[in-house]
Motif scaffolding. Structure first.
Motif, PDB file in Angstrom:
ATOM      1  N   GLU A  34      -4.025   7.212  -0.908  1.00 30.04           N
ATOM      2  CA  GLU A  34      -5.288   6.051  -0.596  1.00 30.04           C
ATOM      3  C   GLU A  34      -5.076   4.291  -1.725  1.00 30.04           C
ATOM      4  O   GLU A  34      -5.144   3.507  -1.873  1.00 30.04           O
ATOM      5  N   ALA A  35      -4.065   4.926  -3.247  1.00 30.27           N
ATOM      6  CA  ALA A  35      -4.448   4.382  -4.249  1.00 30.27           C
ATOM      7  C   ALA A  35      -3.144   3.821  -3.811  1.00 30.27           C
ATOM      8  O   ALA A  35      -3.176   1.934  -4.385  1.00 30.27           O
ATOM      9  N   ALA A  36      -2.225   4.122  -3.475  1.00 30.81           N
ATOM     10  CA  ALA A  36      -0.672   3.298  -3.750  1.00 30.81           C
ATOM     11  C   ALA A  36      -1.510   2.562  -2.061  1.00 30.81           C
ATOM     12  O   ALA A  36      -0.712   1.186  -2.107  1.00 30.81           O
ATOM     13  N   CYS A  37      -2.319   2.882  -1.071  1.00 34.77           N
ATOM     14  CA  CYS A  37      -1.963   1.999  -0.212  1.00 34.77           C
ATOM     15  C   CYS A  37      -2.844   0.714  -0.812  1.00 34.77           C
ATOM     16  O   CYS A  37      -2.698  -0.667  -0.004  1.00 34.77           O
ATOM     17  N   GLN A  38      -3.978   1.265  -1.476  1.00 37.14           N
ATOM     18  CA  GLN A  38      -4.590  -0.188  -1.752  1.00 37.14           C
ATOM     19  C   GLN A  38      -4.384  -1.185  -2.480  1.00 37.14           C
ATOM     20  O   GLN A  38      -4.430  -2.430  -2.956  1.00 37.14           O
ATOM     21  N   GLU A  39      -3.099  -0.539  -4.269  1.00 35.31           N
ATOM     22  CA  GLU A  39      -2.879  -1.029  -4.918  1.00 35.31           C
ATOM     23  C   GLU A  39      -2.008  -2.598  -3.864  1.00 35.31           C
ATOM     24  O   GLU A  39      -1.125  -3.125  -4.314  1.00 35.31           O
ATOM     25  N   LEU A  40      -1.141  -1.240  -2.803  1.00 36.71           N
ATOM     26  CA  LEU A  40      -0.375  -2.439  -1.657  1.00 36.71           C
ATOM     27  C   LEU A  40      -0.657  -3.211  -1.126  1.00 36.71           C
ATOM     28  O   LEU A  40      -0.670  -4.688  -1.146  1.00 36.71           O
ATOM     29  N   GLU A  41      -1.892  -3.378  -0.698  1.00 32.45           N
ATOM     30  CA  GLU A  41      -2.765  -4.267  -0.048  1.00 32.45           C
ATOM     31  C   GLU A  41      -3.451  -5.606  -1.047  1.00 32.45           C
ATOM     32  O   GLU A  41      -3.179  -6.566  -0.796  1.00 32.45           O
ATOM     33  N   ALA A  42      -3.963  -5.023  -2.084  1.00 30.78           N
ATOM     34  CA  ALA A  42      -3.425  -6.130  -3.069  1.00 30.78           C
ATOM     35  C   ALA A  42      -2.440  -6.969  -3.534  1.00 30.78           C
ATOM     36  O   ALA A  42      -2.451  -8.013  -3.807  1.00 30.78           O
ATOM     37  N   ASP A  43      -1.731  -6.108  -3.988  1.00 27.31           N
ATOM     38  CA  ASP A  43      -0.154  -7.018  -4.166  1.00 27.31           C
ATOM     39  C   ASP A  43       0.240  -7.750  -3.578  1.00 27.31           C
ATOM     40  O   ASP A  43       0.560  -9.218  -3.688  1.00 27.31           O
ATOM     41  N   LEU A  44       0.361  -7.854  -1.811  1.00 31.25           N
ATOM     42  CA  LEU A  44       1.156  -8.175  -0.948  1.00 31.25           C
ATOM     43  C   LEU A  44      -0.761  -9.054  -0.219  1.00 31.25           C
ATOM     44  O   LEU A  44      -0.004 -10.175   0.564  1.00 31.25           O
ATOM     45  N   HIS A  45      -1.555  -9.388  -0.581  1.00 33.72           N
ATOM     46  CA  HIS A  45      -2.516  -9.652  -0.067  1.00 33.72           C
ATOM     47  C   HIS A  45      -2.600  -9.446   1.513  1.00 33.72           C
ATOM     48  O   HIS A  45      -2.558 -10.490   2.592  1.00 33.72           O
ATOM     49  N   VAL A  46      -2.873  -8.071   2.320  1.00 35.07           N
ATOM     50  CA  VAL A  46      -2.764  -7.850   3.506  1.00 35.07           C
ATOM     51  C   VAL A  46      -4.359  -6.594   3.684  1.00 35.07           C
ATOM     52  O   VAL A  46      -4.136  -6.467   2.870  1.00 35.07           O
ATOM     53  N   HIS A  47      -4.634  -6.591   4.911  1.00 38.51           N
ATOM     54  CA  HIS A  47      -4.929  -5.482   5.979  1.00 38.51           C
ATOM     55  C   HIS A  47      -4.308  -4.245   5.574  1.00 38.51           C
ATOM     56  O   HIS A  47      -2.989  -5.305   6.768  1.00 38.51           O
ATOM     57  N   ILE A  48      -3.865  -3.184   6.037  1.00 37.83           N
ATOM     58  CA  ILE A  48      -3.038  -2.277   6.310  1.00 37.83           C
ATOM     59  C   ILE A  48      -3.775  -1.915   7.814  1.00 37.83           C
ATOM     60  O   ILE A  48      -4.983  -1.503   8.693  1.00 37.83           O
ATOM     61  N   ALA A  49      -2.843  -2.554   8.965  1.00 41.96           N
ATOM     62  CA  ALA A  49      -3.581  -2.198  10.033  1.00 41.96           C
ATOM     63  C   ALA A  49      -2.738  -1.294  11.209  1.00 41.96           C
ATOM     64  O   ALA A  49      -3.010  -0.245  12.246  1.00 41.96           O
ATOM     65  N   GLY A  50      -1.567  -0.271  10.103  1.00 41.49           N
ATOM     66  CA  GLY A  50      -1.510   0.401  11.299  1.00 41.49           C
ATOM     67  C   GLY A  50      -0.959   1.431   9.703  1.00 41.49           C
ATOM     68  O   GLY A  50      -0.142   0.815   9.700  1.00 41.49           O
TER      69      GLY A  50
END
Length: 100
Positions: A34-50
């Protein structure tokens, strides 16, 4: 692997494995971080849809928000999308309830 639909600020995360067996603790290791996913969302300015594990086993329903697709299912969906406008491809490919 990360597929981004820039127009809608959405992303789909893929983890590709060689396994034939369903091994969620091993196969979804990075998708479950989850920490890596949140960091990715912040870095790429996206919401993980799947989140999807691509492997050589059977299609499986979502487990903890992660779908398991046979590699042939994944490749078949890519072929079907070849005539679809780009803006609709990610939604059609990953938001479908069907795993066939």
């Amino acid at each position: 692997m990360v597929l981004v639909e820039e127009a809608k600020d959405k992303a789909v995360l893929l983890e590709v494995k060689q396994d034939r067996e369903y091994l969620p603790s091993h196969q979804a290791l990075h998708l479950s971080d989850e920490a890596a996913c949140q960091e990715l969302e912040a870095d790429l300015h996206v919401h993980i849809a799947g989140k999807v594990v691509i492997y050589r086993g059977e299609n499986m329903s979502c487990t903890k928000g992660i779908s398991y697709w046979n590699v042939n299912t994944f490749m078949g969906r890519i072929v079907k999308l070849s005539a679809t406008p780009l803006r609709n491809r990610l939604h059609m490919m990953f938001c479908s309830q069907s795993t066939s």
